[in-house]
Design a protein around this motif. Structure first.
Motif, PDB file in Angstrom:
ATOM      1  N   ASN A  29       0.853  -1.185   0.000  1.00 32.34           N
ATOM      2  CA  ASN A  29       0.000   0.000   0.000  1.00 32.34           C
ATOM      3  C   ASN A  29       0.890   1.236   0.000  1.00 32.34           C
ATOM      4  O   ASN A  29       1.624   1.494   0.962  1.00 32.34           O
ATOM      5  N   VAL A  30       0.838   2.000  -1.081  1.00 34.93           N
ATOM      6  CA  VAL A  30       1.681   3.192  -1.188  1.00 34.93           C
ATOM      7  C   VAL A  30       0.867   4.324  -1.790  1.00 34.93           C
ATOM      8  O   VAL A  30       0.029   4.100  -2.680  1.00 34.93           O
ATOM      9  N   SER A  31       1.061   5.542  -1.291  1.00 35.62           N
ATOM     10  CA  SER A  31       0.324   6.701  -1.789  1.00 35.62           C
ATOM     11  C   SER A  31       1.275   7.860  -2.060  1.00 35.62           C
ATOM     12  O   SER A  31       2.294   8.032  -1.377  1.00 35.62           O
ATOM     13  N   LEU A  32       0.929   8.627  -3.072  1.00 37.48           N
ATOM     14  CA  LEU A  32       1.602   9.892  -3.371  1.00 37.48           C
ATOM     15  C   LEU A  32       0.689  10.980  -2.847  1.00 37.48           C
ATOM     16  O   LEU A  32      -0.471  11.073  -3.255  1.00 37.48           O
ATOM     17  N   GLN A  33       1.201  11.804  -1.923  1.00 44.43           N
ATOM     18  CA  GLN A  33       0.301  12.734  -1.264  1.00 44.43           C
ATOM     19  C   GLN A  33       0.933  14.103  -1.038  1.00 44.43           C
ATOM     20  O   GLN A  33       2.161  14.250  -0.953  1.00 44.43           O
ATOM     21  N   SER A  34       0.047  15.073  -0.929  1.00 41.24           N
ATOM     22  CA  SER A  34       0.416  16.435  -0.579  1.00 41.24           C
ATOM     23  C   SER A  34       0.118  16.629   0.903  1.00 41.24           C
ATOM     24  O   SER A  34      -1.013  16.385   1.349  1.00 41.24           O
ATOM     25  N   THR A  35       1.108  17.044   1.666  1.00 41.04           N
ATOM     26  CA  THR A  35       0.993  17.127   3.121  1.00 41.04           C
ATOM     27  C   THR A  35       1.261  18.546   3.599  1.00 41.04           C
ATOM     28  O   THR A  35       2.292  19.139   3.266  1.00 41.04           O
ATOM     29  N   ASP A  36       0.336  19.098   4.381  1.00 48.11           N
ATOM     30  CA  ASP A  36       0.498  20.416   4.991  1.00 48.11           C
ATOM     31  C   ASP A  36       0.221  20.273   6.482  1.00 48.11           C
ATOM     32  O   ASP A  36      -0.924  20.167   6.908  1.00 48.11           O
ATOM     33  N   GLU A  37       1.285  20.231   7.274  1.00 50.56           N
ATOM     34  CA  GLU A  37       1.154  20.076   8.722  1.00 50.56           C
ATOM     35  C   GLU A  37       1.515  21.376   9.420  1.00 50.56           C
ATOM     36  O   GLU A  37       2.441  21.447  10.217  1.00 50.56           O
ATOM     37  N   SER A  47       4.467   4.854   2.497  1.00 47.51           N
ATOM     38  CA  SER A  47       4.128   3.432   2.605  1.00 47.51           C
ATOM     39  C   SER A  47       3.191   3.265   3.785  1.00 47.51           C
ATOM     40  O   SER A  47       3.552   3.566   4.928  1.00 47.51           O
ATOM     41  N   ASN A  48       1.973   2.827   3.512  1.00 47.84           N
ATOM     42  CA  ASN A  48       0.917   2.791   4.524  1.00 47.84           C
ATOM     43  C   ASN A  48       0.787   1.393   5.130  1.00 47.84           C
ATOM     44  O   ASN A  48      -0.085   0.615   4.766  1.00 47.84           O
ATOM     45  N   ALA A  49       1.699   1.088   6.079  1.00 50.35           N
ATOM     46  CA  ALA A  49       1.696  -0.203   6.779  1.00 50.35           C
ATOM     47  C   ALA A  49       1.736  -1.380   5.806  1.00 50.35           C
ATOM     48  O   ALA A  49       1.060  -2.394   6.025  1.00 50.35           O
ATOM     49  N   SER A  50       2.530  -1.267   4.743  1.00 52.19           N
ATOM     50  CA  SER A  50       2.727  -2.415   3.856  1.00 52.19           C
ATOM     51  C   SER A  50       3.381  -3.538   4.642  1.00 52.19           C
ATOM     52  O   SER A  50       4.181  -3.298   5.549  1.00 52.19           O
ATOM     53  N   LYS A  69       1.857 -17.383  13.467  1.00 48.12           N
ATOM     54  CA  LYS A  69       1.887 -16.277  12.515  1.00 48.12           C
ATOM     55  C   LYS A  69       3.143 -15.448  12.754  1.00 48.12           C
ATOM     56  O   LYS A  69       3.505 -15.176  13.905  1.00 48.12           O
ATOM     57  N   PHE A  70       3.807 -15.054  11.663  1.00 48.35           N
ATOM     58  CA  PHE A  70       4.940 -14.137  11.718  1.00 48.35           C
ATOM     59  C   PHE A  70       4.676 -13.046  10.677  1.00 48.35           C
ATOM     60  O   PHE A  70       4.710 -13.325   9.475  1.00 48.35           O
ATOM     61  N   GLU A  71       4.409 -11.834  11.129  1.00 52.56           N
ATOM     62  CA  GLU A  71       4.042 -10.745  10.221  1.00 52.56           C
ATOM     63  C   GLU A  71       4.967  -9.551  10.437  1.00 52.56           C
ATOM     64  O   GLU A  71       5.211  -9.146  11.579  1.00 52.56           O
ATOM     65  N   TYR A  72       5.450  -8.980   9.311  1.00 53.69           N
ATOM     66  CA  TYR A  72       6.400  -7.873   9.367  1.00 53.69           C
ATOM     67  C   TYR A  72       5.960  -6.729   8.473  1.00 53.69           C
ATOM     68  O   TYR A  72       5.461  -6.943   7.368  1.00 53.69           O
ATOM     69  N   GLU A  73       6.161  -5.508   8.956  1.00 57.16           N
ATOM     70  CA  GLU A  73       5.924  -4.329   8.136  1.00 57.16           C
ATOM     71  C   GLU A  73       7.176  -4.001   7.344  1.00 57.16           C
ATOM     72  O   GLU A  73       8.309  -4.159   7.836  1.00 57.16           O
ATOM     73  N   THR A  74       6.996  -3.562   6.104  1.00 53.41           N
ATOM     74  CA  THR A  74       8.119  -3.140   5.273  1.00 53.41           C
ATOM     75  C   THR A  74       7.773  -1.825   4.599  1.00 53.41           C
ATOM     76  O   THR A  74       6.606  -1.543   4.314  1.00 53.41           O
ATOM     77  N   GLN A  75       8.771  -1.000   4.354  1.00 56.83           N
ATOM     78  CA  GLN A  75       8.574   0.348   3.840  1.00 56.83           C
ATOM     79  C   GLN A  75       8.829   0.407   2.338  1.00 56.83           C
ATOM     80  O   GLN A  75       9.962   0.254   1.884  1.00 56.83           O
ATOM     81  N   VAL A 302      -3.337  10.121  -3.607  1.00 59.63           N
ATOM     82  CA  VAL A 302      -3.830   9.003  -4.408  1.00 59.63           C
ATOM     83  C   VAL A 302      -2.875   7.840  -4.185  1.00 59.63           C
ATOM     84  O   VAL A 302      -1.674   8.032  -3.910  1.00 59.63           O
ATOM     85  N   GLY A 303      -3.406   6.613  -4.276  1.00 57.43           N
ATOM     86  CA  GLY A 303      -2.550   5.467  -4.006  1.00 57.43           C
ATOM     87  C   GLY A 303      -3.055   4.195  -4.622  1.00 57.43           C
ATOM     88  O   GLY A 303      -4.109   4.163  -5.274  1.00 57.43           O
ATOM     89  N   ILE A 304      -2.288   3.140  -4.393  1.00 53.25           N
ATOM     90  CA  ILE A 304      -2.638   1.810  -4.848  1.00 53.25           C
ATOM     91  C   ILE A 304      -2.426   0.819  -3.722  1.00 53.25           C
ATOM     92  O   ILE A 304      -1.451   0.942  -2.960  1.00 53.25           O
ATOM     93  N   GLU A 305      -3.350  -0.110  -3.584  1.00 52.91           N
ATOM     94  CA  GLU A 305      -3.246  -1.170  -2.594  1.00 52.91           C
ATOM     95  C   GLU A 305      -3.425  -2.514  -3.283  1.00 52.91           C
ATOM     96  O   GLU A 305      -4.383  -2.714  -4.021  1.00 52.91           O
ATOM     97  N   MET A 306      -2.491  -3.411  -3.036  1.00 51.66           N
ATOM     98  CA  MET A 306      -2.562  -4.760  -3.587  1.00 51.66           C
ATOM     99  C   MET A 306      -2.366  -5.763  -2.466  1.00 51.66           C
ATOM    100  O   MET A 306      -1.383  -5.723  -1.737  1.00 51.66           O
ATOM    101  N   LYS A 307      -3.329  -6.659  -2.325  1.00 53.99           N
ATOM    102  CA  LYS A 307      -3.234  -7.720  -1.320  1.00 53.99           C
ATOM    103  C   LYS A 307      -2.837  -9.022  -1.999  1.00 53.99           C
ATOM    104  O   LYS A 307      -3.182  -9.275  -3.146  1.00 53.99           O
ATOM    105  N   PHE A 308      -2.108  -9.854  -1.275  1.00 47.47           N
ATOM    106  CA  PHE A 308      -1.706 -11.152  -1.809  1.00 47.47           C
ATOM    107  C   PHE A 308      -1.670 -12.189  -0.708  1.00 47.47           C
ATOM    108  O   PHE A 308      -1.832 -11.856   0.462  1.00 47.47           O
TER     109      PHE A 308
END
Length: 308
Positions: A29-37, A47-50, A69-75, A302-308
């Motif tokens: 899950n990755v998005s291209l975004q405009s951020t104003d903080e 990278s949104n918790a891929s 279960k062994f689950e890891y986040e990657t950027q 905007v972004g794309i999410e692909m599950k597998f």
């Protein structure tokens, strides 16, 4: 061994007889975004918790199974997180059978899991943890019991969180949920005691309802900080998702809370475009404000999410 190689090493270490029962899964899950903080607006790739994970089971006979279960986040954006290619998410081992399920390790608490899919912007900037709650925890040193499937639509969970510190109380997280899939009704209540290291107690109530192509959600939470430095307060969020067609879903969410920030408010709008059963494109806009924020925060992407 480098931590970047850890998930591959786990898979390589499994005997061939066990690999037949291993499921490799994940989400990119990755998005291209405009951020104003509250300052100059920037453009960033996020990278949104891929994640990638391995899970499996062994039939022990007489209705008993060993599970893991062994689950890891990657950027996806930067390639690492604080110098690590993979960081731990939910990892456990346990047993399940007619008595229910018992697991031990590090994983989401019952209170966190009780939210189901009310948070329509989970893992994005509009995630409820940004303004609404501090209690969506993934705790280490945890043992959890879940009631058996024979209970039907009712499921209860209780988790014991060992602090491993003489000066810190052990924690307990629990939940009871009613999930009638045929009627499209999900209701849950959950309670955390001393799960936060500083000792706050939290109560959460959740409702989710499906009416044809419309999904409605409501979450309310109250935090009693006790003697800790955390903030007393409550918060709530409402969400709506409309399946406009077979490929398009429209989403809206609003919430406010005193738990994370003083008089915090957030709202988000979004759209999902389904390319396949496992892949979608999406767009979102999120606005945040609070009394102790010098300026409001705004995010659009905007972004794309692909599950597998």
């Amino acid at each position: 061994m480098k931590k970047a190689l850890l998930p591959l090493a786990i898979a390589a270490a499994l005997p061939m007889s066990a690999l037949a029962d291993v499921t490799v899964y994940g989400k990119a899950n990755v998005s291209l975004q405009s951020t104003d903080e509250g300052g100059d607006r920037i453009t960033e790739l996020v990278s949104n918790a891929s994640r990638i994970g391995f899970k499996g089971k062994e039939d022990l006979g007489n209705g008993l199974k060993a599970i893991y279960k062994f689950e890891y986040e990657t950027q996806i954006d930067d390639g690492d997180k604080s110098g690590q290619t993979f960081t731990q998410r939910n990892i456990y081992v346990g047993l399940e059978g007619g008595f229910g399920q018992v697991i031990a390790g590090k994983f989401d608490t019952p209170l966190k899991k009780a939210q189901k899919k009310v948070d329509l912007f989970n893992d994005l900037e509009g995630d409820i943890k940004s303004i609404i709650t501090k209690s969506d925890n993934r705790t280490s040193n945890t043992v959890q019991y879940t009631t058996p499937k024979s209970w039907g639509p009712v499921q209860a969970k209780v988790a014991y969180v060992a602090s491993e510190d003489d000066n810190v109380d052990n924690g307990v997280s629990s939940s009871v949920a009613y999930n009638d899939k045929d009627a499209g009704v999900y209701l849950a209540v959950a309670y955390d005691q001393d799960v936060e290291k500083e000792g706050a107690d939290v109560v959460r109530a959740v409702g989710q309802f499906k009416l044809s192509s419309l999904q409605l959600g409501l979450l309310w939470e109250d935090q009693d900080a006790g003697t800790s430095s955390l903030r007393d307060g409550d918060g709530w969020v409402v969400s709506a998702k409309l399946k406009a067609s077979k490929t398009v879903a429209l989403k809206a969410q609003y919430g406010q809370s005193d738990i994370v920030k003083e008089d915090g408010k957030t709202w988000s709008l979004g759209m999902d475009y389904k390319l396949s059963k496992k892949t979608k494109l999406y767009g979102f806009y999120t606005h945040e404000e609070a009394d102790n924020l010098a300026e409001d925060n705004d995010y659009a992407g905007v972004g794309i999410e692909m599950k597998f």
